[in-house]
Scaffold this motif. Sequence first.
Motif, mmCIF file in Angstrom:
data_model
loop_
_atom_site.group_PDB
_atom_site.id
_atom_site.type_symbol
_atom_site.label_atom_id
_atom_site.label_comp_id
_atom_site.label_asym_id
_atom_site.label_seq_id
_atom_site.Cartn_x
_atom_site.Cartn_y
_atom_site.Cartn_z
ATOM 1 N N THR A 73 0.559 -7.464 8.573
ATOM 2 C CA THR A 73 1.562 -6.476 8.168
ATOM 3 C C THR A 73 1.063 -5.458 7.158
ATOM 4 N N LEU A 74 -0.080 -5.663 6.583
ATOM 5 C CA LEU A 74 -0.586 -4.737 5.568
ATOM 6 C C LEU A 74 -1.683 -3.816 6.095
ATOM 7 N N SER A 75 -1.987 -3.902 7.390
ATOM 8 C CA SER A 75 -3.112 -3.131 7.932
ATOM 9 C C SER A 75 -2.844 -1.634 7.989
ATOM 10 N N ARG A 79 -1.916 3.804 4.678
ATOM 11 C CA ARG A 79 -1.517 2.396 4.710
ATOM 12 C C ARG A 79 -0.388 2.180 3.720
ATOM 13 N N ALA A 80 0.548 1.331 4.058
ATOM 14 C CA ALA A 80 1.703 1.089 3.186
ATOM 15 C C ALA A 80 1.277 0.601 1.805
ATOM 16 N N VAL A 81 0.208 -0.192 1.722
ATOM 17 C CA VAL A 81 -0.242 -0.681 0.408
ATOM 18 C C VAL A 81 -0.811 0.441 -0.454
ATOM 19 N N ASP A 82 -1.125 1.572 0.144
ATOM 20 C CA ASP A 82 -1.642 2.723 -0.598
ATOM 21 C C ASP A 82 -0.567 3.769 -0.878
ATOM 22 N N ASP A 83 0.643 3.541 -0.403
ATOM 23 C CA ASP A 83 1.716 4.512 -0.583
ATOM 24 C C ASP A 83 2.111 4.598 -2.061
ATOM 25 N N PRO A 84 2.228 5.810 -2.612
ATOM 26 C CA PRO A 84 2.570 5.934 -4.035
ATOM 27 C C PRO A 84 3.962 5.404 -4.380
#
Length: 122
Positions: free
Chosen positions: A8-10, A17-22
């Motif tokens: 889910t984090l790919s 990528r969602a984990v890099d979204d501000p």
Amino acid sequence: MAVVGYSTLSGWPYVLRAVDDPHVAAIALELGRTPAQILLRHSVQHGLAVIPSSAGKERLRQNMQIFDFEIAPRHMMMLDSLVHLVSPAQDGSPSWIPDRFGARLVLQKPFSRPAGHETMEL
């Protein structure tokens, strides 16, 4: 039957990528968590099962530390809305997903002339 998110984090196929979204990073900073923990917890709070993958022991440990906190409704709504910023859909996005960012396109009817005015002479 359970809905399960695998990897889910790919972020595939999107550029960001969602984990890099501000937006995710801001929520993570406010709650003292990692962006990955926020995204995993977001899914769990929606009743979804997630299977995050990682080869690193520290990441595996972090991925398991999502059960000792909850994300506030205002943050949940913001996370739900992120789909509007990355979705390739130009219209018809699901109405049940809130659009906190105002990104949903408003479809307008094509211009039509009143009856009797179909043609105009210039």
